[in-house]
Scaffold this motif. Structure first.
Motif, mmCIF file in Angstrom:
data_model
loop_
_atom_site.group_PDB
_atom_site.id
_atom_site.type_symbol
_atom_site.label_atom_id
_atom_site.label_comp_id
_atom_site.label_asym_id
_atom_site.label_seq_id
_atom_site.Cartn_x
_atom_site.Cartn_y
_atom_site.Cartn_z
ATOM 1 N N ALA A 60 162.266 41.932 77.623
ATOM 2 C CA ALA A 60 163.561 42.316 77.056
ATOM 3 C C ALA A 60 163.421 43.517 76.129
ATOM 4 N N PHE A 61 162.321 43.591 75.389
ATOM 5 C CA PHE A 61 162.075 44.712 74.481
ATOM 6 C C PHE A 61 161.879 46.004 75.272
ATOM 7 N N GLN A 62 161.043 45.949 76.287
ATOM 8 C CA GLN A 62 160.779 47.135 77.096
ATOM 9 C C GLN A 62 162.032 47.588 77.838
ATOM 10 N N HIS A 63 162.799 46.644 78.354
ATOM 11 C CA HIS A 63 164.011 46.991 79.101
ATOM 12 C C HIS A 63 165.039 47.668 78.197
ATOM 13 N N ALA A 64 165.176 47.194 76.959
ATOM 14 C CA ALA A 64 166.162 47.759 76.039
ATOM 15 C C ALA A 64 165.852 49.211 75.683
ATOM 16 N N LEU A 65 164.574 49.599 75.761
ATOM 17 C CA LEU A 65 164.166 50.940 75.340
ATOM 18 C C LEU A 65 163.755 51.835 76.505
ATOM 19 N N ARG A 66 163.829 51.312 77.708
ATOM 20 C CA ARG A 66 163.289 52.017 78.868
ATOM 21 C C ARG A 66 163.953 53.372 79.113
ATOM 22 N N LYS A 67 165.243 53.491 78.844
ATOM 23 C CA LYS A 67 165.950 54.738 79.138
ATOM 24 C C LYS A 67 165.367 55.907 78.352
ATOM 25 N N GLY A 82 132.796 41.865 64.816
ATOM 26 C CA GLY A 82 132.622 40.440 64.569
ATOM 27 C C GLY A 82 131.325 39.936 65.152
ATOM 28 N N PRO A 83 131.138 38.617 65.163
ATOM 29 C CA PRO A 83 129.903 38.027 65.699
ATOM 30 C C PRO A 83 129.642 38.407 67.150
ATOM 31 N N GLY A 84 130.719 38.622 67.902
ATOM 32 C CA GLY A 84 130.550 38.955 69.313
ATOM 33 C C GLY A 84 130.497 40.439 69.593
ATOM 34 N N GLY A 85 130.477 41.252 68.554
ATOM 35 C CA GLY A 85 130.445 42.702 68.733
ATOM 36 C C GLY A 85 131.732 43.343 68.238
ATOM 37 N N VAL A 86 132.057 44.495 68.806
ATOM 38 C CA VAL A 86 133.251 45.224 68.400
ATOM 39 C C VAL A 86 134.498 44.472 68.852
ATOM 40 N N GLU A 87 135.435 44.272 67.932
ATOM 41 C CA GLU A 87 136.662 43.554 68.242
ATOM 42 C C GLU A 87 137.823 44.533 68.358
ATOM 43 N N GLY A 88 138.743 44.228 69.272
ATOM 44 C CA GLY A 88 139.875 45.114 69.492
ATOM 45 C C GLY A 88 141.166 44.347 69.661
ATOM 46 N N GLU A 89 142.264 45.088 69.653
ATOM 47 C CA GLU A 89 143.589 44.505 69.812
ATOM 48 C C GLU A 89 144.340 45.325 70.851
ATOM 49 N N THR A 90 144.998 44.642 71.773
ATOM 50 C CA THR A 90 145.730 45.333 72.830
ATOM 51 C C THR A 90 146.939 46.064 72.262
ATOM 52 N N ARG A 91 147.109 47.312 72.682
ATOM 53 C CA ARG A 91 148.251 48.126 72.264
ATOM 54 C C ARG A 91 149.078 48.464 73.495
ATOM 55 N N HIS A 92 150.358 48.103 73.473
ATOM 56 C CA HIS A 92 151.291 48.464 74.532
ATOM 57 C C HIS A 92 152.096 49.658 74.029
ATOM 58 N N ILE A 93 152.014 50.771 74.749
ATOM 59 C CA ILE A 93 152.601 52.017 74.262
ATOM 60 C C ILE A 93 153.726 52.463 75.189
ATOM 61 N N LEU A 94 154.909 52.630 74.618
ATOM 62 C CA LEU A 94 156.055 53.178 75.333
ATOM 63 C C LEU A 94 156.264 54.604 74.830
ATOM 64 N N ARG A 95 156.241 55.568 75.735
ATOM 65 C CA ARG A 95 156.379 56.963 75.323
ATOM 66 C C ARG A 95 157.699 57.545 75.822
ATOM 67 N N SER A 96 158.247 58.456 75.020
ATOM 68 C CA SER A 96 159.489 59.121 75.395
ATOM 69 C C SER A 96 159.249 60.051 76.583
ATOM 70 N N ARG A 97 160.318 60.548 77.146
ATOM 71 C CA ARG A 97 160.221 61.371 78.357
ATOM 72 C C ARG A 97 159.254 62.535 78.179
ATOM 73 N N HIS A 98 159.328 63.212 77.027
ATOM 74 C CA HIS A 98 158.449 64.357 76.776
ATOM 75 C C HIS A 98 157.213 63.967 75.972
ATOM 76 N N ARG A 99 157.018 62.672 75.767
ATOM 77 C CA ARG A 99 155.809 62.086 75.181
ATOM 78 C C ARG A 99 155.559 62.480 73.721
ATOM 79 N N ASN A 100 156.577 62.958 73.028
ATOM 80 C CA ASN A 100 156.373 63.281 71.614
ATOM 81 C C ASN A 100 156.673 62.092 70.699
ATOM 82 N N TYR A 101 157.439 61.112 71.199
ATOM 83 C CA TYR A 101 157.675 59.868 70.468
ATOM 84 C C TYR A 101 156.942 58.734 71.176
ATOM 85 N N ALA A 102 156.422 57.804 70.380
ATOM 86 C CA ALA A 102 155.739 56.644 70.953
ATOM 87 C C ALA A 102 156.104 55.394 70.165
ATOM 88 N N ILE A 103 156.342 54.315 70.892
ATOM 89 C CA ILE A 103 156.505 52.993 70.291
ATOM 90 C C ILE A 103 155.262 52.199 70.652
#
Length: 270
Positions: A60-67, A82-103
């Motif tokens: 629903a979030f992606q659909h509301a901003l897709r345009k 951490g104990p298991g090595g380098v830890e990371g977090e998934t980033r979901h990136i929505l970019r504007s048509r000309h890619r100058n804005y990102a969510i």
């Protein structure tokens, strides 16, 4: 033991709580300058962590901003080791048509970022869209933290005199430090609204004609109801602008050119 109170007798000293002084800057009306020096503007809205968003952002979030944000990509943000090595977090990136804005959507935060800044009014319009889209999917009526960050780059070359207030660069002006290859400082404190982190200086080689003096101002506040978010972002922007303006010297103000007052922000819909 006469003349001593019991606390002193047992070696207990009662120290008064030190006074907490907040950021104190001259009041300045925010304006949009003819030019801007913004290299990055970002507003981060932290939310109570939802692990289900590690896999994918809510549809629903992606659909509301897709345009306005038709491009999607996924990446990893390093969060530590951490104990298991380098830890990371998934980033979901929505970019504007000309890619100058990102969510950027993470399990614990949503942020709006722009590298080609068009002014606060446009940035705020887009932020309102993000807040409206997030309202129904974050399963929370508050943000754990909201932060507004601006990174400005002043084209000073190797000599910051006239570009930056002497209060920040006096050691460079008088030459007491000699030839400086790197000059970078960080200050943190309380502001009338929330708190701030301020980093400034030359991150790279100062002794080049293309050197930029960076002003990295981050205003933030914690535990904010969603319905008050935009109102407070507007107030954080006013604080941030006053801080930025205080940092500037005569050359910077001349370079920026004439300013027009920031438009009044409409109240947030509930």
């Amino acid at each position: 033991m006469t003349g001593l109170n019991q606390a002193s007798h047992w070696g207990v000293v009662s120290n008064p709580t030190p006074e907490v002084r907040t950021l104190s800057l001259p009041e300045v009306t925010p304006v949009e300058y003819r030019r801007n020096l913004v290299k990055l503007a970002a507003c981060e809205l932290r939310i109570p962590t939802l692990l289900e968003f590690e896999e994918k952002p809510p549809a629903a979030f992606q659909h509301a901003l897709r345009k306005e944000y038709p491009h999607y990509e996924q990446g990893q943000a390093l969060t530590g080791v951490g104990p298991g090595g380098v830890e990371g977090e998934t980033r979901h990136i929505l970019r504007s048509r000309h890619r100058n804005y990102a969510i950027v959507f993470r399990a614990s935060a949503i942020s709006l970022e722009v590298s080609k800044y068009e002014g606060f009014n446009e940035f705020f319009r887009r932020l309102r869209q993000v807040v409206d889209a997030a309202r129904n999917v974050i399963d929370s009526d508050f943000f754990t933290r909201i932060g507004l960050r601006y990174v400005n780059g002043l084209p000073t070359g190797p000599d910051p005199r006239g570009w930056v207030t002497s209060d920040l660069v006096r050691p460079l002006e008088v030459g007491v430090l000699g030839t400086v290859n790197r000059y970078w400082q960080e200050v943190r404190g309380s502001a009338p609204i929330g708190d701030y982190s301020f980093r400034h200086g030359y991150r790279g080689d100062k002794e080049t004609e293309s050197a930029e003096y960076l002003l990295d101002i981050d205003m933030f506040i914690e535990d904010i109801e969603v319905d008050r978010c935009l109102e407070l972002v507007d107030q954080l922007h006013t604080q941030s602008f006053a801080f930025f303006h205080w940092c500037l010297g005569r050359k910077a103000l001349e370079y920026l050119g004439t300013g027009t007052p920031k438009a009044t922000i409409a109240p947030q819909k509930k």
